[in-house]
Write an enzyme that holds these catalytic residues in place. Structure first.
Site, PDB file in Angstrom:
ATOM      1  N   SER A 207      -2.861  -4.757   6.687  1.00  0.00           N
ATOM      2  CA  SER A 207      -2.112  -5.450   5.645  1.00  0.00           C
ATOM      3  C   SER A 207      -2.545  -6.900   5.462  1.00  0.00           C
ATOM      4  CB  SER A 207      -0.620  -5.415   5.968  1.00  0.00           C
ATOM      5  OG  SER A 207      -0.369  -6.041   7.200  1.00  0.00           O
ATOM      6  N   HIS A 235       0.504   0.683   4.354  1.00  0.00           N
ATOM      7  CA  HIS A 235      -0.296   0.267   3.197  1.00  0.00           C
ATOM      8  C   HIS A 235      -1.370   1.275   2.804  1.00  0.00           C
ATOM      9  CE1 HIS A 235       1.553  -3.714   3.158  1.00  0.00           C
ATOM     10  NE2 HIS A 235       1.572  -3.574   4.477  1.00  0.00           N
ATOM     11  N   LYS A 267       7.212   0.863   0.151  1.00  0.00           N
ATOM     12  CA  LYS A 267       6.041   0.457  -0.632  1.00  0.00           C
ATOM     13  C   LYS A 267       5.817   1.490  -1.753  1.00  0.00           C
ATOM     14  CE  LYS A 267       4.710  -2.713   2.858  1.00  0.00           C
ATOM     15  NZ  LYS A 267       5.928  -2.693   3.662  1.00  0.00           N
TER      16      LYS A 267
HETATM   17  C1  LIG Z   1       2.017  -2.374   8.534  1.00  0.00           C
HETATM   18  C2  LIG Z   1       3.495  -2.474   8.337  1.00  0.00           C
HETATM   19  N1  LIG Z   1       4.314  -1.761   9.115  1.00  0.00           N
HETATM   20  C3  LIG Z   1       5.650  -1.831   8.992  1.00  0.00           C
HETATM   21  C4  LIG Z   1       6.243  -2.644   8.055  1.00  0.00           C
HETATM   22  C5  LIG Z   1       7.722  -2.721   7.953  1.00  0.00           C
HETATM   23  O1  LIG Z   1       8.163  -1.999   6.867  1.00  0.00           O
HETATM   24  P1  LIG Z   1       9.476  -2.381   6.019  1.00  0.00           P
HETATM   25  O2  LIG Z   1       9.152  -3.641   5.267  1.00  0.00           O
HETATM   26  O3  LIG Z   1       9.617  -1.223   5.127  1.00  0.00           O
HETATM   27  O4  LIG Z   1      10.575  -2.574   6.990  1.00  0.00           O
HETATM   28  C6  LIG Z   1       5.430  -3.405   7.211  1.00  0.00           C
HETATM   29  C7  LIG Z   1       6.037  -4.277   6.191  1.00  0.00           C
HETATM   30  O5  LIG Z   1       5.464  -4.881   5.382  1.00  0.00           O
HETATM   31  C8  LIG Z   1       4.024  -3.318   7.357  1.00  0.00           C
HETATM   32  O6  LIG Z   1       3.210  -4.040   6.580  1.00  0.00           O
END
Ligand SMILES: Cc1ncc(COP(=O)(O)O)c(C=O)c1O
Length: 433
Positions: A207, A235, A267
């Site tokens: 990300s 992502h 997302k």
């Molecule tokens: C790689 C990754 N894992 C987990 C999460 C956490 O997800 P959430 O925002 O849906 O709680 C994110 C959030 O951006 C993320 O980028």
């Protein structure tokens, strides 16, 4: 008067009395205060917490004004789709907006299992568990499954939720250099034997950098060193592969090579929450023990229904995936042609433009906002000092014209942002305020 920005974070530090148990003198609070103070002296407006007045898609609206938006995870342009909003209205009429209690004690709604089954089918695995937050899914799963005798090997740029989960578990934590499988193998060779169980944890598409791990090699290593493998597809789901089925489709390996597929529902699936898919035993164990599931409310049925519908649309309309992949490739090529530093980005939904200094990233974001483009800076400590960036999230609805407009503005504003920060540093070194 209505504020131009909402600035919860950028309140000037006050002279509050110090309490030993308070947080005012902690290192992170002091460095946060210093950043806010510096920004205020340099006339920077806090770009965070802007209030959007409608669904934020390829464009958005803030303070009544239209902006190009590069800060949404709605990669496939599905959020607010009429089929979803109609279904949500009908589901809310029948089930309300809350599950009311943990699913364990308060029971389930049909939408819960329907979504879990659809996700297990998507991954061609036995079962799935959904949590009310993606972050909680990672924290709770890793924290519950592993303990002090175990080891977790994770990529150096793994998401905070994965690291927090590893910390909570009490397992030994080994962070290998970002996307460096030789470094991972070195660590496994040196440390695996000292632990009972072990897991390798990676993202399917990183990300921060927008690059893809060498999963075939990681799968080889997991087999060689007897580890579980967890892949976070926050992502990569909807982004990689011909039909958006993620990093597994991108490489073409069987889904059972990975023990735990994780992704968020926030997302491409346009809701909120996270899930783990894998074997029936794993899912059952998590459902009866993982604290973030057992001791937390069940997902609101409206959200579960929305996510399932978004998944249906994603699979029904692969052209969205192709549009996203095409426009991101264009973005990357155009940025490079303008001499911008896009780091390791490979052209899938996320492209950072590296600028180095955190203040430069903040200034650049502000300058772009003034010119009608909304894109957020990522600064230390989220990334290493000196690697601050603007992180562009692309959407299937972005056009080449959108991309040109945003990147041309970056090219013009970047030297100005550098000049402002350099001037500030010179003044500061000379003792001027
Ligand atoms: C790689 C990754 N894992 C987990 C999460 C956490 O997800 P959430 O925002 O849906 O709680 C994110 C959030 O951006 C993320 O980028």
């Amino acid at each position: 008067m209505k504020k131009k920005y909402s600035c919860q974070a950028a309140v000037a530090p006050t002279d509050q009395p110090e309490h030993v148990s308070g947080f005012n003198r902690t290192r992170s609070k002091l460095s946060f205060d210093r950043l806010v103070e510096m920004g205020a002296k340099m006339g920077m407006i806090n770009p965070l917490f802007a209030c959007h007045e409608r669904a934020a898609k390829a464009t958005t609206q803030v303070n009544g004004q239209e902006y190009l938006n590069f800060s949404t995870y709605d990669y496939l342009d599905i959020n607010a789709h009429p089929e979803i909003t109609a279904l949500v209205a009908e589901t809310a009429r029948l089930f309300g907006t809350s599950s009311g209690a943990s699913r364990l004690v308060g029971g389930e709604r049909p939408q819960h299992r329907a979504l879990e089954e659809a996700l297990a089918d998507l991954y061609e695995v036995e079962d799935c568990i959904i949590y009310v937050s993606g972050h909680a899914a990672n924290v709770s799963t890793l924290g519950f499954l592993f303990s002090a005798r175990d080891a977790i090997f994770h990529d150096g740029l793994a998401h905070n939720s994965l690291i927090q989960g590893a910390r909570l578990s009490g397992a030994a934590r080994y962070s290998y250099a970002h996307n460096d499988c030789d470094a991972l193998e070195g660590m496994l060779k040196a440390r695996r034997a000292a632990h009972k169980r072990a897991a390798i944890v990676t993202e399917g598409l990183f990300s921060m950098d927008g690059n893809i791990p060498d999963l075939p090699r990681i799968i080889e290593l997991k087999k060689k060193y007897d580890c579980m493998l967890m892949v976070d597809e926050a992502h990569s789901l909807g982004v990689l592969g011909k039909s958006g089925r993620g990093v597994r489709e991108y490489y073409g390996f069987p889904s059972t090579d990975v023990d735990m597929w994780m992704s968020t529902l926030s997302k491409v699936l346009c809701g909120c929450g996270g899930f783990i898919t894998g074997s029936r035993e794993l899912v059952e164990f998590l459902k009866y023990g993982s604290p973030g599931f057992v001791f937390s409310v069940g997902m609101p049925p409206v959200i579960a229904a929305a996510c399932r519908k978004a998944l249906e649309i994603m699979l029904r309309e692969p052209a969205r995936v192709h549009r996203l992949q095409r426009i991101t490739r264009f973005f990357l090529e155009y940025a490079k042609s303008k001499g911008l530093d896009t780091g390791a980005a490979q052209g899938y939904a996320i492209v950072p433009v590296l600028v180095g200094d955190s203040m430069v990233a903040g200034f650049l974001s502000t300058a772009l906002f003034k010119r009608g483009t909304y894109v957020m800076p990522v600064t230390f400590p989220a990334v290493k000092e000196g690697t601050a960036r603007l992180r562009f999230f692309l959407s299937a609805a972005h056009t080449e014209e959108h991309v040109r407009q945003a990147l041309d503005a970056v090219v013009e504003e970047l030297p100005k942002a550098h000049a402002i920060v350099e001037q500030y540093q010179r003044d500061h070194q000379n003792g001027q305020q």
